[in-house]
Design a protein around this motif. Structure first.
Motif, PDB file in Angstrom:
ATOM      1  N   PRO A  63       6.904  11.442  11.407  1.00  0.00           N
ATOM      2  CA  PRO A  63       6.496  12.669  12.113  1.00  0.00           C
ATOM      3  C   PRO A  63       6.853  13.922  11.305  1.00  0.00           C
ATOM      4  N   PRO A  64       6.206  15.034  11.615  1.00  0.00           N
ATOM      5  CA  PRO A  64       6.493  16.287  10.895  1.00  0.00           C
ATOM      6  C   PRO A  64       7.969  16.633  11.024  1.00  0.00           C
ATOM      7  N   LEU A 124       5.300  18.086   6.816  1.00  0.00           N
ATOM      8  CA  LEU A 124       4.249  17.911   7.817  1.00  0.00           C
ATOM      9  C   LEU A 124       4.047  16.446   8.170  1.00  0.00           C
ATOM     10  N   SER A 142      -8.016  10.619  10.397  1.00  0.00           N
ATOM     11  CA  SER A 142      -6.985  10.711  11.432  1.00  0.00           C
ATOM     12  C   SER A 142      -7.492  10.226  12.781  1.00  0.00           C
ATOM     13  N   TRP A 171      -0.412  14.326  14.791  1.00  0.00           N
ATOM     14  CA  TRP A 171      -0.273  15.468  13.878  1.00  0.00           C
ATOM     15  C   TRP A 171      -1.264  15.391  12.713  1.00  0.00           C
ATOM     16  N   PHE A 188      -4.055  17.365  13.375  1.00  0.00           N
ATOM     17  CA  PHE A 188      -3.805  18.791  13.588  1.00  0.00           C
ATOM     18  C   PHE A 188      -3.812  19.598  12.291  1.00  0.00           C
ATOM     19  N   TRP A 189      -3.000  19.184  11.305  1.00  0.00           N
ATOM     20  CA  TRP A 189      -2.834  19.998  10.103  1.00  0.00           C
ATOM     21  C   TRP A 189      -4.135  20.301   9.356  1.00  0.00           C
TER      22      TRP A 189
END
Lengths: 315, 278
Positions: B45-46, B53, B230, B239, B242-243
């Protein structure tokens, strides 16, 4: 007025013709050899020749172009080289997914953008206006397919309230069909709403500076009354234009978003046909989408002639 | 008259500088090799030490991949804008200078081309040629040609009315001379603004194409494809969805704001507004 209408319709026909030439040329005359792409590098010359013959590639370009256009005008969109099905009915079937999707996102975006845009326009010097304005700027930058992914993460993966993809056919379960269209429509509608909000905002700001609004205020109307009676109709002109332009964005958004949510619509058909090199389908679908854009822009043009008596007068 | 630098310009400029700097830095340095596969440390995880990230399904450092993705984004933006301007600007100039049938034909074709969204044209290109970064960039570039042709023609028609241009004409100056000497310098502010907006459109279009698998092929990290990869991992590593999306949005926002800011700063009257849409 009638003469102008005929001229506009004439331009529409010319544009459609040009578009068909363009689509046909890109798909057929560019140096890529479709037969070679389909069969791969290990194909024998004979196999290539046979496939070219099957695809009609051995006939001269103008002959194939004429056959294509005449066929379409008769409602015959040709046959898929891969599945050997008629393309016309196939497109029609896909439209039962894509058309409601596009319509729903257009309606959603209007429902969100009209009140927000008007609020941001009338309050453009206040914090509320600035916040809406900033949010819409951010919204414009968000790709619709990313919005779709985020919505799917929240509502499908985390909350399990809506499907993350797939489509239940209208005939078997209309409610489920609606549910499968909800997330994609919201994703698409949100991004469209952001663009629309900005334009409505600036149209409202512009109209507030007009002389006729000042006059209306001077004769005793409140700002809101003046806007309602005189302003909105005037502000509608640029907004209708933008709605026309936005249709292009909506179609592209729909192509991508259908692939995010695995919806069996036109966008997915187009994407799969690109992958399968089913060029006639690509050609037909692109031509259909372009026709929609051109016809809608023509109608938009007519609409603001109806909305603004001054444009009618200067004809 | 002193012009105040607007917050729009500042924020837009800052975002663009961040994207450009990230892309440039990634050429010489990233926290770790963006292509380095390390399966045991996948789905971190980030915030995990060493992985700002987080990591992806192959244990590759997401931050390094985002940085390397900026390079691809910038490259696509620059090439498409160069193609669009390289064709569009002379075309618009010719239309403004030569008027008549040539102008009608050019403008009609560019109207029709405007009805083709970049992504649609790119899909057609991908069907005929093999999908690649070059295919995508050419298609997006061509789709943006009419934007520049129209801007140059529109502004050009105004400028050609000016007395000093008429004077040049009476001296026997050629069309090319007038184009280079008078038209280009006058439309360049408009072009700069339009180029920034086109840049934003190009980023969005390339992201959509890469997401569909028709843009930048692996192993080059691209934000659009990272998003599509993803998608099957949403429940394990949200995540990752998301990034890359946030990076696309920030880059597009930056170029849009920069365009808006420059528009306010330069002559606002000459410029017609076009929204950034794929």
């Amino acid at each position: 007025m009638v003469l102008q209408l005929i001229r506009r319709a004439g331009w529409l026909l010319v544009s459609l013709w040009l578009a068909s030439v363009l689509v046909f040329s890109v798909v057929n005359l560019l140096p890529g050899d479709v037969a070679a792409v389909i069969l791969g590098t290990s194909a024998t010359p004979q196999a290539l020749e046979t496939l070219r013959h099957q695809l009609g590639l051995d006939q001269p370009g103008p002959v194939r172009y004429a056959a294509w256009v005449v066929g379409m005008l008769h409602g015959d969109f040709g046959t898929s080289v891969l599945s050997h099905t008629d393309i016309g009915p196939l497109i029609l079937q896909k439209l039962s997914v894509s058309a409601p999707l596009a319509l729903a996102s257009m309606v959603l975006s209007l429902l969100a953008a009209v009140p927000l845009g008007v609020l941001a326009g009338t309050h453009h010097r206040n914090a509320s206006g600035a916040v809406i304005s900033a949010l819409s700027l951010v919204g414009i930058a968000v790709p619709a397919f990313w919005a779709g992914l985020l919505l799917a993460t929240v509502f499908a993966v985390l909350l399990h309230v809506l499907p993350a993809g797939g489509f239940t056919d209208w005939s078997s379960d209309p409610i489920a069909a609606l549910r499968s269209l909800l997330l994609p429509a919201v994703a698409l509608g949100l991004v469209q709403a952001a663009v629309l909000t900005r334009y409505i905002r600036s149209a409202i700001i512009d109209v507030q500076g007009e002389d006729f609004i000042r006059t209306a205020r001077a004769k005793g109307l409140t700002r809101w009354q003046a806007l309602r009676r005189h302003g909105f109709r005037y502000a509608a002109i640029p907004i209708v234009t933008i709605l026309g332009i936005q249709l292009t964005g909506l179609l592209v958004g729909a192509i991508v978003i259908e692939n995010v949510f695995v919806l069996p619509g036109l966008g997915r058909l187009l994407f799969q046909s690109v992958g399968n090199r089913d060029l006639l389908i690509v050609q037909d679908v692109v031509m259909l989408l372009t026709t929609v854009v051109l016809v809608v822009n023509f109608l938009v043009d007519l609409t603001y002639r109806l909305l603004d008596p001054r444009i009618r007068a200067t004809v | 008259m002193k012009r105040r630098v607007s917050p729009t310009l500042l924020i837009g400029g800052a975002l663009v500088i961040i994207v450009v700097a990230t892309a440039l830095i990634s050429v010489v340095w990233t926290p770790s090799d963006p292509a380095h596969v390390e399966v045991p440390s996948r789905f971190k995880p980030p915030g995990t030490a060493g992985y700002l990230l987080g990591t992806d399904q192959l244990g590759r450092d997401e931050f390094s991949r985002i940085m390397a993705g900026a390079r691809n984004t910038l490259l696509v933006g620059i090439v498409t804008v160069v193609i669009a301007m390289g064709v569009g600007v002379p075309l618009g100039g010719v239309a403004a200078l030569r008027r008549g049938v040539l102008e009608d034909v050019t403008m009609r074709i560019s109207d029709v081309l405007l009805a083709f969204p970049a992504v649609l044209l790119a899909l057609m290109f991908a069907a005929v040629f093999n999908p690649s970064t070059i295919t995508a960039m050419s298609a997006i570039g061509i789709a943006l040609v009419p934007v520049f042709a129209r801007v140059v023609r529109g502004a050009g028609l105004q400028i050609l009315q000016q007395d000093y241009v008429t004077v040049t004409h009476t001296y026997g100056a050629s069309g090319v001379w007038i184009f280079i000497r008078h038209l280009l310098p006058n439309v360049s502010p408009v072009l700069i603004v339009q180029a920034t907006v086109a840049f934003a459109i190009a980023i969005l279009a390339e992201a959509a194409l890469s997401y569909l698998g028709l843009g930048t092929p692996p192993p080059t990290p691209s934000w659009g494809r990272m998003l599509s990869e993803s998608q099957t991992l949403l429940d394990q590593a949200p995540w990752l969805a998301f990034w890359p999306g946030a990076s696309i949005a920030l880059a597009v926002l930056g170029f849009n704001l920069l365009g808006d800011g420059l528009r306010e700063l330069l002559d606002p009257k000459l410029i017609e507004r076009l929204p950034a849409q794929g």
